[in-house]
Scaffold this active site. Sequence first.
Site, short mmCIF file in Angstrom:
data_model
loop_
_atom_site.label_atom_id
_atom_site.label_comp_id
_atom_site.label_asym_id
_atom_site.label_seq_id
_atom_site.Cartn_x
_atom_site.Cartn_y
_atom_site.Cartn_z
N ARG A 82 0.86 -1.18 0.00
CA ARG A 82 0.00 0.00 0.00
C ARG A 82 0.90 1.23 0.00
O ARG A 82 1.71 1.42 0.90
CB ARG A 82 -0.90 -0.01 1.24
CG ARG A 82 -1.85 1.17 1.35
CD ARG A 82 -2.60 1.14 2.67
NE ARG A 82 -3.37 -0.09 2.80
CZ ARG A 82 -3.43 -0.82 3.92
NH1 ARG A 82 -2.75 -0.45 4.99
NH2 ARG A 82 -4.17 -1.92 3.97
N ARG A 152 -1.02 6.42 9.53
CA ARG A 152 -1.00 5.89 8.16
C ARG A 152 -1.28 6.98 7.12
O ARG A 152 -1.27 8.17 7.46
CB ARG A 152 -2.01 4.74 8.06
CG ARG A 152 -1.67 3.60 9.02
CD ARG A 152 -2.54 2.39 8.80
NE ARG A 152 -2.16 1.28 9.67
CZ ARG A 152 -2.70 0.07 9.59
NH1 ARG A 152 -3.64 -0.19 8.70
NH2 ARG A 152 -2.32 -0.88 10.41
N LYS A 216 -2.82 0.93 15.12
CA LYS A 216 -2.84 1.77 13.93
C LYS A 216 -3.55 3.09 14.23
O LYS A 216 -4.41 3.18 15.10
CB LYS A 216 -3.52 1.04 12.77
CG LYS A 216 -4.96 0.65 13.03
CD LYS A 216 -5.50 -0.20 11.88
CE LYS A 216 -6.92 -0.67 12.17
NZ LYS A 216 -7.44 -1.54 11.10
N LYS A 218 -5.17 6.69 12.14
CA LYS A 218 -5.57 7.22 10.84
C LYS A 218 -5.98 8.69 10.96
O LYS A 218 -6.66 9.07 11.90
CB LYS A 218 -6.73 6.40 10.27
CG LYS A 218 -6.38 4.94 10.04
CD LYS A 218 -7.56 4.13 9.53
CE LYS A 218 -7.17 2.67 9.31
NZ LYS A 218 -8.33 1.86 8.83
N CYS A 436 -14.63 -3.93 0.51
CA CYS A 436 -13.19 -4.12 0.73
C CYS A 436 -12.70 -5.22 -0.22
O CYS A 436 -13.47 -5.84 -0.94
CB CYS A 436 -12.93 -4.49 2.18
SG CYS A 436 -13.55 -6.14 2.64
N CYS A 442 -6.97 -11.39 1.16
CA CYS A 442 -6.89 -10.91 2.54
C CYS A 442 -6.94 -12.08 3.52
O CYS A 442 -7.89 -12.86 3.51
CB CYS A 442 -8.01 -9.92 2.84
SG CYS A 442 -7.96 -9.33 4.55
N CYS A 481 -14.95 -8.91 6.76
CA CYS A 481 -14.70 -9.19 8.16
C CYS A 481 -15.05 -7.93 8.94
O CYS A 481 -15.39 -6.90 8.34
CB CYS A 481 -13.23 -9.60 8.39
SG CYS A 481 -12.08 -8.22 8.48
N CYS A 485 -12.49 -2.08 6.71
CA CYS A 485 -11.83 -1.47 5.56
C CYS A 485 -12.83 -0.93 4.53
O CYS A 485 -12.55 0.05 3.86
CB CYS A 485 -10.90 -2.48 4.89
SG CYS A 485 -9.55 -3.02 5.97
#
Length: 572
Positions: A82, A152, A216, A218, A436, A442, A481, A485
Amino acid sequence: MSNEKSPFIVEGKLADNERLKRESNNLRGTIEQDLKDDLTGGFTADNFQLIRFHGMYQQDDRDIRAERGKQKLEPLHNVMLRARLPGGVMTPEQWLVIDKFAEEHTMYGSIRLTTRQTFQFHGVLKPHIKLMHQTLNKTGIDSIATAGDVNRNVLCTSNPIQSQLHAEAYEWAKKISEHLLPKTRAYAEIWLDGEKVETTEKPVEPILGDNYLPRKFKTTVVIPPQNDVDLHANDLNFVAIAEDGKLVGFNVLVGGGLAMTHGDKSTYPRKATDFGFIPLENTLDVAAAVVTTQRDWGNRVNRKNAKTKYTLERVGADNFKAEVEKRAGVSFAESRPYEFTTRGDSFGWVEGIDGNYHLTLFIENGRILDFPGRPLKTGCAEIAKIHKGDFRLTANQNLIIAGVPADQKAAIEKIARDHKLIEDDTSNQKLDSMACVSLPTCPLAMAEAERYLPEAVGRMEGLLASHGVADDSIIFRITGCPNGCGRAMLAEIGLVGKGPGKYNLHLGGNREGTRIPKMYQENISEDEIFSELDTLIGRWAKERESGEAFGDFVIRAGVIAPVVDSARDFYE
């Protein structure tokens, strides 16, 4: 981390990821040695996790995993990369380099536009990984900190009309991205053959800390009235406040996030909390203060509760805000008024205030590939060969050909139409749907998403038509899931994968992206989902008030209760 002991620090045995980061030599690990190991196509031990900080996830093709196992072969390991692309802006020259690498050095040959306003390569085998990084670097792109426990890729509203305001906001997105990047030289040393510099200076990471963040993180820059970045999906948001068309500061919203864990009610999606207004000169200090507060107070014991949203719930938003003010040396003023009226992309041509034109192309699932009868990838490359402006990737997986002079419009539109990048019969429902990646690449996927979306949208279109509202649409999203995303937890109808062919059905988000939907039915089949939606869309078509969107209708009609406070009523 700060040496000052805070009552807001979670005590207990640290998650193993904390050991991994501490022992990684500032994200170097033994990645270089793994690269030279040709006995496996993958990365081993801690390196499997550490490569994420360099923008990559190790994956394999799950469609052929079982067959390879029967042949006594390891899974077909490869990586997904990414890129770091603040604001989603790139040049046509960069696009052509990306196009060529995807064609020649990936298993699938495609470019994938993501909900993080950047692109991904899927299916890069180990011998090509270093070449990938060096190829991107030569064109001015990297993948530093696009995954892992760091800040990110920074999003920025793709507003092609308000050209000057977008230019200012975009510059801040880039500044924030650079300010919050890891300072370790690990990326340059491993992938770009950078000189190894021994240093005794501490700390190496003045903002992120040498153990990096608990989870993470964002960040977005948002230009009202367009919420195309879905700010409530993000830890830190700067809402642009303009006077006379010029940026004067930001409202700061903290603690949004959509991921959850099936069966664990201590996890839930959460909207961001409004802290207040700051002038432009305080932007980077406030960004660093929010990140360092989360760095020091975030939960390093339980990763499922490590995101900023849970820190705010645990310590109290007021305490978190006061700490940010203390660290940044500022006081938040009262938030300036703003309104969101839309969050989708404006397709087709629009004229900017600078007199240039901008063409937004719908890319289903963000997947740019030459499909039978629809050579999308070739078409984008042909446009890049003649376009003199820039390309803008949107947070809704679409592509804007930006800055087109009037005398070039016809040529670019002809290329787009010839390659099916423009199709006049694309429904409004298709434009308002998203998924996603999910299977087959994935490793977290429980159910189909990208591959199922076209069929699901077709069924949605059929239901709308059968109830006489074919020209209307509903914000519809699928995730394979519960990790969020595809941002289904900000949709009017959200499907969250539970198992093969099974999803949780969520209802009640709104079109502006400021309300979280609630679970209506759990673990039901595709046919059961569309049977329920047939009844509900039928009611909406007959009973709605003038202009009432589906998500607002199901709440007003009592079909589902609104989510007002996620920590308390998301599961009620």
